[in-house]
Design a protein around this motif. Structure first.
Motif, PDB file in Angstrom:
ATOM      1  N   ASN B  43      -9.714  -6.532  -8.226  1.00  0.00           N
ATOM      2  CA  ASN B  43      -8.469  -6.302  -7.525  1.00  0.00           C
ATOM      3  C   ASN B  43      -8.372  -4.853  -7.031  1.00  0.00           C
ATOM      4  O   ASN B  43      -8.671  -3.924  -7.773  1.00  0.00           O
ATOM      5  CB  ASN B  43      -7.336  -6.618  -8.512  1.00  0.00           C
ATOM      6  N   ALA B  45      -6.243  -2.338  -6.918  1.00  0.00           N
ATOM      7  CA  ALA B  45      -4.931  -2.069  -7.534  1.00  0.00           C
ATOM      8  C   ALA B  45      -4.315  -0.775  -7.036  1.00  0.00           C
ATOM      9  O   ALA B  45      -3.102  -0.597  -7.095  1.00  0.00           O
ATOM     10  CB  ALA B  45      -5.077  -2.004  -9.045  1.00  0.00           C
ATOM     11  N   ASN B  46      -5.132   0.141  -6.582  1.00  0.00           N
ATOM     12  CA  ASN B  46      -4.573   1.355  -5.984  1.00  0.00           C
ATOM     13  C   ASN B  46      -5.511   1.747  -4.855  1.00  0.00           C
ATOM     14  O   ASN B  46      -6.615   1.216  -4.736  1.00  0.00           O
ATOM     15  CB  ASN B  46      -4.442   2.480  -7.010  1.00  0.00           C
ATOM     16  N   LYS B 199      -1.220  -1.344   5.488  1.00  0.00           N
ATOM     17  CA  LYS B 199      -0.449  -1.192   4.250  1.00  0.00           C
ATOM     18  C   LYS B 199       0.660  -2.235   4.151  1.00  0.00           C
ATOM     19  O   LYS B 199       0.976  -2.715   3.066  1.00  0.00           O
ATOM     20  CB  LYS B 199       0.146   0.218   4.192  1.00  0.00           C
ATOM     21  N   TRP B 202      -0.457  -5.322   2.442  1.00  0.00           N
ATOM     22  CA  TRP B 202      -1.101  -5.154   1.124  1.00  0.00           C
ATOM     23  C   TRP B 202      -0.264  -5.802   0.030  1.00  0.00           C
ATOM     24  O   TRP B 202       0.907  -5.474  -0.155  1.00  0.00           O
ATOM     25  CB  TRP B 202      -1.252  -3.657   0.847  1.00  0.00           C
ATOM     26  N   VAL B 203      -0.871  -6.747  -0.654  1.00  0.00           N
ATOM     27  CA  VAL B 203      -0.249  -7.320  -1.851  1.00  0.00           C
ATOM     28  C   VAL B 203      -1.220  -7.025  -2.995  1.00  0.00           C
ATOM     29  O   VAL B 203      -2.181  -7.766  -3.198  1.00  0.00           O
ATOM     30  CB  VAL B 203      -0.022  -8.846  -1.721  1.00  0.00           C
ATOM     31  N   PRO B 204      -1.001  -5.918  -3.717  1.00  0.00           N
ATOM     32  CA  PRO B 204      -1.965  -5.551  -4.762  1.00  0.00           C
ATOM     33  C   PRO B 204      -2.177  -6.711  -5.727  1.00  0.00           C
ATOM     34  O   PRO B 204      -1.228  -7.340  -6.170  1.00  0.00           O
ATOM     35  CB  PRO B 204      -1.280  -4.372  -5.466  1.00  0.00           C
ATOM     36  N   GLY B 205      -3.421  -6.986  -6.007  1.00  0.00           N
ATOM     37  CA  GLY B 205      -3.720  -8.101  -6.900  1.00  0.00           C
ATOM     38  C   GLY B 205      -3.971  -9.379  -6.140  1.00  0.00           C
ATOM     39  O   GLY B 205      -4.381 -10.374  -6.731  1.00  0.00           O
ATOM     40  N   ALA B 206      -3.729  -9.368  -4.835  1.00  0.00           N
ATOM     41  CA  ALA B 206      -3.901 -10.612  -4.088  1.00  0.00           C
ATOM     42  C   ALA B 206      -4.619 -10.397  -2.748  1.00  0.00           C
ATOM     43  O   ALA B 206      -5.608 -11.061  -2.464  1.00  0.00           O
ATOM     44  CB  ALA B 206      -2.547 -11.265  -3.842  1.00  0.00           C
ATOM     45  N   VAL B 241      -8.228 -11.507  -3.408  1.00  0.00           N
ATOM     46  CA  VAL B 241      -8.596 -11.360  -4.822  1.00  0.00           C
ATOM     47  C   VAL B 241      -8.525 -12.722  -5.505  1.00  0.00           C
ATOM     48  O   VAL B 241      -7.520 -13.423  -5.387  1.00  0.00           O
ATOM     49  CB  VAL B 241      -7.641 -10.381  -5.530  1.00  0.00           C
TER      50      VAL B 241
END
Lengths: 313, 534
Positions: B43, B45-46, B199, B202-206, B241
Motif C-alpha cells: 500500500n 500509505a504516504n 492527489k 488518492w485513496v491510501p490503502g486502495a 492495492v
C-alpha cells in the motif's frame, strides 16, 4: 418518545467517553511504534526519536489523551500519521463502500432469511424445513473468506459474470456500483442469513402455537395472512433484535470481505491502520463504530415500539 | 448476448428507477487501453520519498520526481536531469549543470535553488548523504542552471550517491516543498518526473493514480532502469492495492488489472497456465534472506555461538520455505553481496558451504558457554518471508539444543522491539528475521545491514573493526579492481565475525496480461516504455 430518544442519546455520552479512554489506553500500551515504521530500516535511533517528537508521540499519556479529546470536542478527528490526511477525510473516503456493502447485505438478508425462516416454521419437520436448516448450518459454519473465494472462482473466473474486486461509487451508475457488491454481499451475508433464518423459524414456531393463531385459523384465515400478518408481526421483536445485533457481525465480517474483494472500505482501513500503528485513524474508526453501535441500539428500541405497541417507555 | 450482458441489462433497467436515472458511462475501448492498472507490492500509505523510505514509496516517487542521475541496468550512474558535471583536480569541488527545459508539474522551471534545497533535505536522511554532509563545505546555486558541491575531502562515490536507487533517492522537488523539515511530511506532490500524481484521486490503502506529464522532456538515450529516456506511453497508471494475493491473481486472470508486481510463489503455477498472462522474474537482483543475532547479549555476544549457527544452518531449508519447489528461484549464498553483480564475492564463505556439521556446531556452541538459557526469537507472522524463515530457525536452534523462546507477533511489533537494547528477558531479543533487496546489497554504499560499527550499526549492533576497515577501503577505492578486492575482504571479515546470517538468495516473479508490452526486469517496476493494447 422524543424525550426517551433524547435521554438515550445523553446516556450514550459516558459510554462513548469510556470507549474512547479504553481505546486510547490500549493503543498507548500496545507494542509497536509508528515512528519506527515511518523511519524505515536505514534510520538511526536519533532519527526515530526525531520523528516521534514531530508526531507528538513522546508526550505523556494524559497530555496526548487530553489533546485528542479536545480536538474531538471541536469536531477534529486528527490527522493520519502516515498519509498526513485528516482522519475524517480518510473515513469519509471509505464510508461509502462499507455502507454500500452493509446495506446490500442487510437487504439481502431480510429478503432471503426472513421468508426462509417463515417457510421453515410453516413446514416444520418437513424436507423443506430440514433443507433450509441444513443450508443455515452450512452458511453459519463456512468462514466468509472461503465463501468469498468460492463465489469469486465460480461467478468471476469461470462464468465471468461479475468482477472479482473493487468498488465503483453509485454516482458512476447503478450497475457498476451493484456488480462489485453482489459477490461480497453474498459472502458476507451467508452467516447473517443463516442466523436470522434460524431465529425467524424458532420465533415463528413459538408464535404459531399461540391461541390467537388457532383462532385465526378457525375463522378461516388463509395461510399467507396467518403467517405474514399475524404471526410475523408478533415474532418481529426478536428478529429485529437479531438483525440489529448482526450489525456487529457485519462490521467484523466486512474487514475480511473487504480484503478478499479488495473493496476500499473501513474494514481494510482499520486493518491497515492497526498494522502501521496509525493511532489517530484507529481511534477515529473505533469512535465511529462505537457511535454506530449506540445508534443501532437506539433504532432497535424505537422499532420495538413500532412493531409492538405494548412496549412503552 | 452473453449472461453478463443480460444481467447488466436487467440491473440497468431496475437501477435506472432506483438511481434516478444514473447509469454507467460508456467507457470507450481506447480509454481502457490508455490506462495501465497495476497491483503494487504494498500500500502507498504516504507519499514523501524522503520522509518515508518504504520501497513502495520509492517506486511511486520514481514516476513523479526525477533525479539528477539514474542508475542503469549495468549498475552505472548516468546523467538524468544533469547535462554535465565537472570535478576539480583535487576532487573536492563538484560543479553540475542542469539540462535546459526541465519543468515541474506546476509549470515552474527547475532551477538550481530547487536542487540545492532538495539535496539538503535528502542528505539529512540518507546514509550516503550524511557522509557527504560530514565533509561538506558548501552546497550552493551558482546560477539558475548551475550548482556546486564543495567538500573538505574527495568523495569518489558522489555520482553513485546521486544515482542510487535505494531509498531515499535524491529526488528533486521545488524549493518551497524541499525546505520542509526532513523529519516532517511534505503535503504537495509536485515533481518534474514523467507522471503527475493525482492527489484528488488518492485513496491510501486502495488506489493511487498517476497521469502523464505532457511537458516532460525525456532524454534521448534509450531507457535503462532509472536512466535514459523515460517515455510514458499510456495516459494513466492506476495503482490498485490488493492485500489478498488470491484476489490479485483472480483480478489478473479476469482482466481487471494488467500487471501484478509480485505474485506469491504459490499462485505462480496458476498464472503460468493462463494463456493470457506472462510470468517472468521481476527483479534479477532478487533478495537476500537474513536473520540477525543480537551481539550485545549472550549467547550471541560470543562469536563462537554465532559461528555455530552458521555452521549448522541449511540455506536450502530457508529458501524452500520461502519459494517452494521452484529451483529457478533461489541459490545458496556464501556471503553477503548480490550474486551476478560486478563486485560479488564469496571470499571467506566456506562456513556456509558443503555439508552441515551439527556435531561441530554443538561443540562450538558449548565452548561459547551456552548453558540452555532462552533464546528470544522474534518472528513477524504477518510477513510470509519472515514467517517461513522463523519456522526454519526455530527448528534449527532446537536441533542445536537451544532453548527457543519463539515470539510470534506482527511486523509492527518486531519493528519496534528489535530497536530495544535491553536484555532479551526484559523486552529485548536475541534474533529476528528479515530480508534485503538485492539492489541494496551490491556495494556497502546502501547496505545498512552489513555495517558493523557497534552502537551505530543496524539492529543487533555488530562490532567488527575489520569489516568496517574494509568498507572504508571500498569507499576509497579508485577503480573497479580495487573495489572488487575490497568487497572480497568485507565479505570475509563479515563472515568471520558473523555480522548477520544470510539465509540465501531468492528471486520473485512478476506477472502481466499479454496485451501489455515493454515491461523490463529491474529492482523496481519501470513504467516508461510500457504499452497496452485494447
Amino acid at each position: 418518545m422524543l424525550s426517551y430518544i433524547l435521554r438515550r442519546i445523553v446516556a450514550t455520552l459516558p459510554v462513548m467517553a469510556i470507549v474512547a479512554l479504553f481505546v486510547f489506553s490500549l493503543l498507548y500500551i500496545a507494542p509497536g511504534d509508528p515512528a519506527v515504521v515511518i523511519a524505515g530500516d536505514q534510520a538511526s535511533p536519533e532519527d526515530v526519536e526525531r520523528i516521534r517528537q514531530s508526531l507528538g508521540l513522546d508526550r505523556p499519556f494524559l497530555i496526548q489523551f487530553g489533546s485528542w479529546v479536545w480536538r474531538i470536542l471541536h469536531g477534529d478527528l486528527g490527522t493520519s500519521i502516515f498519509t498526513n490526511l485528516p482522519v475524517s477525510t480518510m473515513i469519509g473516503q471509505r464510508l461509502g463502500p462499507t455502507l454500500s456493502l452493509m446495506i446490500i447485505t442487510l437487504l439481502l438478508t431480510i429478503v432471503v432469511a426472513v421468508p426462509l425462516g417463515v417457510v421453515a416454521a410453516w413446514k416444520a419437520g418437513s424436507l423443506i424445513d430440514r433443507a433450509i436448516m441444513a443450508f443455515a448450518v452450512f452458511g453459519f459454519s463456512l468462514p466468509v473468506f472461503v465463501v468469498g473465494y468460492m463465489l469469486a472462482y465460480i461467478f468471476a473466473l469461470e462464468l465471468e459474470w461479475l468482477p472479482v474486486q473493487g468498488y465503483t461509487p453509485l454516482t458512476q451508475g447503478f450497475w457498476p456500483w451493484l456488480e462489485n457488491l453482489i459477490l461480497p454481499a453474498i459472502a458476507l451475508g451467508c452467516v447473517y442469513i443463516a442466523l436470522v433464518a434460524r431465529i425467524t423459524r424458532a420465533t415463528m414456531l413459538e408464535v404459531l402455537q399461540q391461541d390467537y393463531i388457532r383462532t385465526a385459523r378457525a375463522k378461516g384465515m388463509g395461510q399467507g395472512g396467518i403467517l405474514f400478518i399475524h404471526a410475523l408481526k408478533n415474532a418481529a421483536v426478536p428478529i429485529v433484535t437479531v438483525i440489529g445485533i448482526g450489525i456487529a457481525l457485519l462490521i467484523g465480517g466486512a474487514v475480511v470481505t473487504e480484503s478478499v474483494f479488495a473493496i476500499p472500505g473501513l474494514g481494510r482501513l482499520t486493518i491497515d491502520a492497526i498494522l502501521r500503528r496509525d493511532y489517530p485513524v484507529i481511534q477515529g474508526i473505533v469512535l465511529l463504530f462505537s457511535f454506530v453501535y449506540v445508534l443501532v441500539n437506539l433504532m432497535i428500541d424505537v422499532i420495538y415500539t413500532l412493531v409492538d405497541p405494548r412496549i412503552r417507555y | 448476448m452473453d449472461r453478463r450482458t443480460v444481467l447488466k441489462g436487467l440491473a440497468g433497467a431496475g437501477g435506472l428507477a432506483l438511481s434516478g436515472g444514473l447509469s454507467a458511462p460508456a467507457i470507450a475501448q481506447g480509454a481502457s487501453a490508455r490506462t495501465l492498472r497495476f497491483v503494487p507490492q504494498a500500500n502507498l500509505a504516504n507519499f514523501d520519498p524522503i520522509w518515508g523510505t518504504q520501497y513502495v514509496v520509492r517506486n511511486a516517487a520514481a514516476l513523479v520526481w526525477d533525479t539528477l542521475y539514474g542508475i542503469d541496468a549495468k549498475l552505472q550512474p548516468q546523467r538524468q536531469m544533469v547535462e554535465s558535471e565537472e570535478t576539480s583536480d583535487d576532487g573536492k569541488t563538484w560543479t553540475f549543470k542542469l539540462r535546459p527545459g526541465l519543468k515541474f508539474h506546476d509549470g515552474e522551471p527547475v532551477l538550481s535553488k530547487d536542487v540545492v534545497a532538495s539535496l539538503s533535505r535528502w542528505a539529512a536522511r540518507d546514509p550516503m548523504g550524511l557522509m557527504i554532509i560530514a565533509i561538506q563545505q558548501e552546497l550552493t546555486a551558482v546560477d539558475d542552471r548551475t550548482f556546486k558541491w564543495v567538500l573538505k575531502q574527495p568523495f569518489p562515490k558522489m555520482l553513485y550517491a546521486l544515482a542510487k536507487n535505494n531509498a531515499p533517492c535524491s529526488f528533486i522537488m521545488p524549493e518551497r516543498i524541499a525546505k520542509t523539515d526532513p523529519f516532517k511530511q511534505i503535503t504537495e506532490y509536485v515533481g518534474s518526473g514523467p507522471m503527475k500524481f493525482a492527489k484528488s484521486e488518492w485513496v491510501p490503502g486502495a488506489k493511487s493514480v498517476f497521469e502523464k506529464f505532457a511537458d516532460y522532456v525525456p532524454r534521448q538515450e534509450k531507457a535503462s532502469w532509472l536512466a535514459g529516456g523515460k517515455q510514458i506511453l499510456v495516459d494513466r497508471v492506476e495503482w490498485l492495492v490488493m492485500p489478498d494475493p488470491a484476489t490479485a491473481a483472480a483480478a489478473l486472470q479476469n482482466g481487471e488489472v494488467d500487471w501484478w508486481e509480485n505474485p506469491i510463489a504459490d499462485l505462480v503455477p496458476v498464472l503460468k497456465k493462463n494463456k493470457n498472462i506472462s510470468v517472468d522474474i521481476g527483479d534479477p537482483l532478487g533478495n537476500i534472506g537474513s536473520f540477525r543475532m543480537n551481539h550485545l547479549f549472550a549467547p550471541f555476544n560470543d562469536v563462537r555461538a554465532r559461528r555455530a549457527v552458521l555452521m549448522a544452518l541449511s540455506q536450502e531449508d530457508y529458501m524452500r520455505a520461502i519459494v517452494g519447489d521452484d529451483d529457478a528461484l533461489w541459490k545458496s549464498l556464501p556471503g553477503f553481496f548480490t550474486p551476478d553483480t560486478p563486485l560479488y564475492s564469496d571470499m571467506g564463505g566456506e562456513i556456509l558451504k558443503g555439508k552441515r556439521d551439527f556435531d561441530a556446531a554443538k561443540k562450538l556452541l558449548a565452548e561459547s558457554g551456552y548453558s540452555g538459557q532462552p533464546v528470544t526469537c522474534l518472528v513477524a507472522q504477518d510477513q510470509p518471508i519472515t514467517k517461513a524463515q522463523g519456522d526454519v530457525t526455530a527448528d534449527l536452534l532446537k536441533k542445536l539444543g537451544m532453548n527457543v523462546d519463539f515470539v510470534a507477533t506482527d511486523w509492527g511489533t518486531v519493528g519496534s522491539r528489535r530497536a530495544a537494547k535491553t536484555p532479551p528477558g526484559q523486552g529485548g531479543w536475541n534474533m529476528f528475521h528479515s530480508w534485503h533487496a538485492g539492489a541494496d546489497c551490491i556495494t556497502p554504499a546502501a547496505y545498512t545491514a552489513i555495517r558493523a560499527n557497534g552502537d551505530k550499526a543496524w539492529f543487533g549492533w555488530p562490532n567488527s573493526p575489520n569489516t568496517e576497515k574494509e568498507i572504508t577501503s571500498w569507499f576509497d577505492a579508485k577503480n573497479l579492481d580495487e573495489e572488487k578486492a575490497a568487497i572480497g575482504r568485507v565479505n570475509k571479515a563479515a563472515i568471520e565475525d558473523v555480522v548477520y546470517a544470510p539465509t540465501g538468495f531468492f528471486l520473485t516473479y512478476t506477472a502481466w496480461r499479454k496485451n501489455v508490452s515493454g515491461i523490463t526486469k529491474g529492482p523496481l517496476p519501470f513504467f516508461w516504455g510500457v504499452t497496452k493494447s485494447a
